[in-house]
Scaffold this motif. Structure first.
Motif, PDB file in Angstrom:
ATOM      1  N   PRO A 136       0.789  -1.245   0.000  1.00 12.15           N
ATOM      2  CA  PRO A 136       0.000   0.000   0.000  1.00 12.15           C
ATOM      3  C   PRO A 136       0.813   1.283   0.000  1.00 12.15           C
ATOM      4  CG  PRO A 136      -0.569  -1.466   1.866  1.00 12.15           C
ATOM      5  CD  PRO A 136       0.727  -1.918   1.318  1.00 12.15           C
ATOM      6  N   HIS A 137       2.156   1.194   0.047  1.00 10.88           N
ATOM      7  CA  HIS A 137       2.956   2.388   0.323  1.00 10.88           C
ATOM      8  C   HIS A 137       2.695   3.553  -0.619  1.00 10.88           C
ATOM      9  CE1 HIS A 137       5.041   0.799   3.610  1.00 10.88           C
ATOM     10  NE2 HIS A 137       6.106   0.280   3.024  1.00 10.88           N
ATOM     11  N   LEU A 138       2.709   3.314  -1.915  1.00 15.35           N
ATOM     12  CA  LEU A 138       2.682   4.442  -2.854  1.00 15.35           C
ATOM     13  C   LEU A 138       1.396   5.248  -2.740  1.00 15.35           C
ATOM     14  CD1 LEU A 138       4.314   2.774  -5.983  1.00 15.35           C
ATOM     15  CD2 LEU A 138       5.373   4.350  -4.354  1.00 15.35           C
ATOM     16  N   ALA A 139       0.253   4.573  -2.816  1.00 14.52           N
ATOM     17  CA  ALA A 139      -1.022   5.293  -2.717  1.00 14.52           C
ATOM     18  C   ALA A 139      -1.200   5.915  -1.345  1.00 14.52           C
ATOM     19  CB  ALA A 139      -2.185   4.346  -3.031  1.00 14.52           C
ATOM     20  N   SER A 140      -0.711   5.227  -0.297  1.00 14.50           N
ATOM     21  CA  SER A 140      -0.860   5.746   1.063  1.00 14.50           C
ATOM     22  C   SER A 140      -0.033   7.012   1.259  1.00 14.50           C
ATOM     23  CB  SER A 140      -0.432   4.678   2.072  1.00 14.50           C
ATOM     24  OG  SER A 140      -1.251   3.533   1.980  1.00 14.50           O
ATOM     25  N   ILE A 141       1.208   6.978   0.816  1.00 14.29           N
ATOM     26  CA  ILE A 141       2.061   8.157   0.944  1.00 14.29           C
ATOM     27  C   ILE A 141       1.487   9.329   0.155  1.00 14.29           C
ATOM     28  CG2 ILE A 141       4.325   9.109   0.321  1.00 14.29           C
ATOM     29  CD1 ILE A 141       5.488   6.300   0.962  1.00 14.29           C
ATOM     30  N   TYR A 142       1.006   9.045  -1.059  1.00 13.58           N
ATOM     31  CA  TYR A 142       0.458  10.137  -1.859  1.00 13.58           C
ATOM     32  C   TYR A 142      -0.786  10.729  -1.189  1.00 13.58           C
ATOM     33  CZ  TYR A 142      -1.014  12.927  -5.808  1.00 13.58           C
ATOM     34  OH  TYR A 142      -1.369  13.992  -6.606  1.00 13.58           O
ATOM     35  N   GLY A 143      -1.649   9.879  -0.649  1.00 16.97           N
ATOM     36  CA  GLY A 143      -2.837  10.383   0.035  1.00 16.97           C
ATOM     37  C   GLY A 143      -2.488  11.263   1.217  1.00 16.97           C
ATOM     38  N   ALA A 144      -1.477  10.846   1.987  1.00 15.50           N
ATOM     39  CA  ALA A 144      -1.049  11.657   3.128  1.00 15.50           C
ATOM     40  C   ALA A 144      -0.474  12.994   2.664  1.00 15.50           C
ATOM     41  CB  ALA A 144      -0.016  10.884   3.941  1.00 15.50           C
ATOM     42  N   MET A 145       0.275  12.977   1.563  1.00 10.48           N
ATOM     43  CA  MET A 145       0.834  14.226   1.045  1.00 10.48           C
ATOM     44  C   MET A 145      -0.266  15.144   0.516  1.00 10.48           C
ATOM     45  SD  MET A 145       4.405  12.943  -0.755  1.00 10.48           S
ATOM     46  CE  MET A 145       4.813  14.583  -1.394  1.00 10.48           C
ATOM     47  N   LEU A 146      -1.320  14.567  -0.053  1.00  9.73           N
ATOM     48  CA  LEU A 146      -2.451  15.395  -0.485  1.00  9.73           C
ATOM     49  C   LEU A 146      -3.048  16.180   0.683  1.00  9.73           C
ATOM     50  CD1 LEU A 146      -4.442  13.072  -2.934  1.00  9.73           C
ATOM     51  CD2 LEU A 146      -3.291  15.216  -3.526  1.00  9.73           C
ATOM     52  N   ALA A 147      -2.972  15.598   1.886  1.00 12.87           N
ATOM     53  CA  ALA A 147      -3.533  16.257   3.071  1.00 12.87           C
ATOM     54  C   ALA A 147      -2.526  17.168   3.754  1.00 12.87           C
ATOM     55  CB  ALA A 147      -4.031  15.202   4.058  1.00 12.87           C
ATOM     56  N   GLY A 148      -1.317  17.275   3.200  1.00 11.36           N
ATOM     57  CA  GLY A 148      -0.327  18.182   3.761  1.00 11.36           C
ATOM     58  C   GLY A 148       0.458  17.605   4.917  1.00 11.36           C
ATOM     59  N   VAL A 149       0.711  16.304   4.912  1.00 15.39           N
ATOM     60  CA  VAL A 149       1.474  15.703   6.004  1.00 15.39           C
ATOM     61  C   VAL A 149       2.863  16.341   6.074  1.00 15.39           C
ATOM     62  CG1 VAL A 149       2.526  13.780   4.688  1.00 15.39           C
ATOM     63  CG2 VAL A 149       1.951  13.488   7.114  1.00 15.39           C
ATOM     64  N   GLY A 150       3.324  16.612   7.288  1.00 11.52           N
ATOM     65  CA  GLY A 150       4.595  17.306   7.450  1.00 11.52           C
ATOM     66  C   GLY A 150       5.790  16.391   7.613  1.00 11.52           C
ATOM     67  N   TYR A 151       5.544  15.191   8.134  1.00 13.82           N
ATOM     68  CA  TYR A 151       6.615  14.222   8.365  1.00 13.82           C
ATOM     69  C   TYR A 151       6.145  12.847   7.921  1.00 13.82           C
ATOM     70  CZ  TYR A 151       9.111  17.415  11.601  1.00 13.82           C
ATOM     71  OH  TYR A 151       9.794  18.458  12.161  1.00 13.82           O
ATOM     72  N   VAL A 152       7.026  12.088   7.314  1.00 15.44           N
ATOM     73  CA  VAL A 152       6.814  10.671   7.066  1.00 15.44           C
ATOM     74  C   VAL A 152       7.886   9.916   7.834  1.00 15.44           C
ATOM     75  CG1 VAL A 152       6.916   8.808   5.346  1.00 15.44           C
ATOM     76  CG2 VAL A 152       5.699  10.939   4.825  1.00 15.44           C
ATOM     77  N   LEU A 153       7.443   8.978   8.680  1.00 12.69           N
ATOM     78  CA  LEU A 153       8.356   8.146   9.452  1.00 12.69           C
ATOM     79  C   LEU A 153       8.166   6.707   9.008  1.00 12.69           C
ATOM     80  CD1 LEU A 153       6.843  10.367  11.548  1.00 12.69           C
ATOM     81  CD2 LEU A 153       8.634   9.509  13.054  1.00 12.69           C
ATOM     82  N   MET A 154       9.268   5.968   8.861  1.00 12.81           N
ATOM     83  CA  MET A 154       9.144   4.573   8.445  1.00 12.81           C
ATOM     84  C   MET A 154      10.257   3.738   9.051  1.00 12.81           C
ATOM     85  SD  MET A 154       8.865   2.796   4.665  1.00 12.81           S
ATOM     86  CE  MET A 154       7.388   3.690   4.181  1.00 12.81           C
ATOM     87  N   GLY A 155       9.870   2.581   9.598  1.00  9.26           N
ATOM     88  CA  GLY A 155      10.815   1.615  10.115  1.00  9.26           C
ATOM     89  C   GLY A 155      10.352   0.216   9.781  1.00  9.26           C
ATOM     90  N   ALA A 156      10.732  -0.763  10.623  1.00 11.60           N
ATOM     91  CA  ALA A 156      10.383  -2.168  10.404  1.00 11.60           C
ATOM     92  C   ALA A 156      10.829  -2.634   9.020  1.00 11.60           C
ATOM     93  CB  ALA A 156       8.889  -2.387  10.603  1.00 11.60           C
TER      94      ALA A 156
END
Length: 479
Positions: A136-156
């Motif tokens: 789901p990463h690509l669509a999820s990241i794009y959706g969050a960016m559409l809403a103006g997300v300020g930080y993306v954190l990723m681990g695991a």
């Protein structure tokens, strides 16, 4: 250089770090973070329950691609909520050939969670993803960016591809994600790559201008941090350094696996992060895993960290998505000093150690877990593998044994495995109902510092807020 927060609220579980919690933390000028895991499932189940607060419909009304929002509401919203005897809608499983419905759901669900977390203030909001949940990463990241997300954190996992994806979306370009395929050797084949072009979903309208969010990689070693700075597909802005006491998935111990008397992995000197090496990297970092106190914050700052990430304390707060009955029982344990978290080396289908809070009536109880038939119908932790005919396929070590073995999986890899996907949805009040009347049991993950959360309770109170946690951690130390 971006302005760094002192406290980052952990992006926990499925829906534990929900928009209400992230909003409450960001309102204090610290970094509130929503969990991006399984948000398509969460959105569908909230709509099926009738969206009592109207928040999901309010967010979808603001989604930049209105035709997508209309399709989602038409299919999944049930006015007044579904009957209690009716299961939640089943979604297609994610795969390398993503159904358009799932792509739209991921975009809209991530947009909605970030949009709601940002309501009422101008402070940044972050979103947390698990690298191992790749489809789901690509669509999820794009959706969050559409809403103006300020930080993306990723681990695991090793999130080396994410910086370049953020750059591509900010430049209105398509992006790709190479999947990690079991057995190796096929990572660069066409079938092992997921692609996403935002223009395919914009109904011929111009794509909106997006700001690249700050990217923080969650790591458990300074060597991984250094490698990401050298080899990532774009700029890594900082790191969250997570120790083995943190909740959720933990990195396995380095070297030969050894277990203590309770069956938990033993961590040693090789698993301690060299903070001098982290300082030498020259980028901000935050320490995580048992840092939810003024003393531990002061210790982190003295080591050169920009601050701390705190999870467990926020999981018990009034705003978190954890079911109120589970929150109440676990908080009572913490007050009594009897809370117990087991680092289970077998529970997760990923094979990574997973922290499990011990609580009667949940799947931490072997008797409860034994009553659940093996079933994989959410499938976020499935692994891709290559079939004998060369095609990419999917398997989960928590699915029925015969199915897993028929797909080339080793029988010993299924021992002790539990369905985390369904359990984590049950944790937030969205347990699936099976045709035989069985309701999916919860399984709560918390950090080892469970018993310390009683410090956030004010005298005579039985609950506390996210703001109480912030205030307690930031209070000046008494000399």
């Amino acid at each position: 250089m971006f302005k760094v927060p002192t406290i980052i609220q952990g992006g926990m579980g499925v829906g534990i770090s929900n928009w209400r919690l992230a909003q409450a933390v960001s309102l204090t000028a610290q970094l509130g973070v929503v969990s991006g895991t399984a948000l398509d499932q969460v959105l569908v189940r909230r709509l099926a329950d009738g969206d009592p607060s109207g928040a999901m419909r309010r967010a979808l009304a603001a989604f930049p691609f209105p035709a997508v929002a209309r399709r989602i509401l038409d299919e999944f919203f049930i006015a007044g909520g579904k009957p209690a005897t009716q299961p939640y809608p089943a979604l297609p499983l994610h795969s390398h050939r993503q159904p358009r419905k799932l792509v739209e759901l991921c975009m809209a669900a991530n947009f909605a969670e970030v949009f709601l977390a940002r309501e009422g203030h101008q402070n940044p909001v972050g979103i947390n993803f698990l690298e191992k949940v790749q489809l789901p990463h690509l669509a999820s990241i794009y959706g969050a960016m559409l809403a103006g997300v300020g930080y993306v954190l990723m681990g695991a996992g090793i999130p080396s591809q994410v910086p370049g994806i953020l750059d591509a979306f900010a430049a209105r370009r398509p992006a790709e994600y190479r999947l990690s395929v079991s057995g190796g050797g096929t990572e660069h084949t066409a079938d092992a790559t997921v692609r996403f072009d935002p223009a395919d979903y914009a109904d011929d309208a111009p794509l909106p201008s997006l700001t690249r969010p700050t990217f923080l990689a969650i790591v458990s070693s300074h060597t991984l941090a250094a490698s990401l700075l050298r080899r990532a597909s774009g700029r890594v802005d900082g790191f969250v350094v997570e120790g083995p006491t943190a909740g959720g998935h933990n990195a396995p111990p380095r070297g030969k696996l050894q277990l203590n008397a309770s069956g938990e992995p033993l961590y040693g000197d090789r698993d301690r992060v060299n903070l001098a090496e982290m300082r030498a990297l020259g980028v901000p970092f935050w320490l995580a895993g048992g840092y939810g106190s003024p003393e531990k914050l002061a210790e982190a700052l003295a080591e050169g960290a920009s601050g701390v990430q705190v999870g467990t304390a926020f999981a018990f707060s009034e705003e978190s998505g954890l079911r109120s009955d589970l929150k109440r029982e676990l908080l009572a344990q913490a007050v009594a000093g009897t809370g117990r978290v087991l680092t289970d080396p077998l529970a997760s289908p990923t094979g990574f150690p997973f922290k499990v809070a011990q609580l009667a009536g949940t799947a931490s109880d072997s008797a409860v877990a034994a009553l659940r038939p093996r079933l994989c119908d959410v499938g976020l932790l499935r692994e891709p593998y290559v079939r004998a005919d060369g095609e990419l396929a999917w398997r989960c070590s928590a699915e029925p044994l015969s199915c897993y073995v028929a797909k080339g999986g080793a029988e010993e890899a299924t021992v002790g495995r539990k369905c985390l996907c369904n359990a984590l949805l049950a944790n937030i009040g969205h347990a699936q109902l099976r045709t035989d009347g069985v309701v999916e049991p919860p399984l709560v993950t918390l950090g080892d510092d469970i018993n310390t959360v009683a410090r956030y309770l004010r005298p005579g109170e039985h609950t506390y807020s996210a703001a109480d946690v912030i205030e307690a951690i930031l209070q000046p130390q008494i000399a």
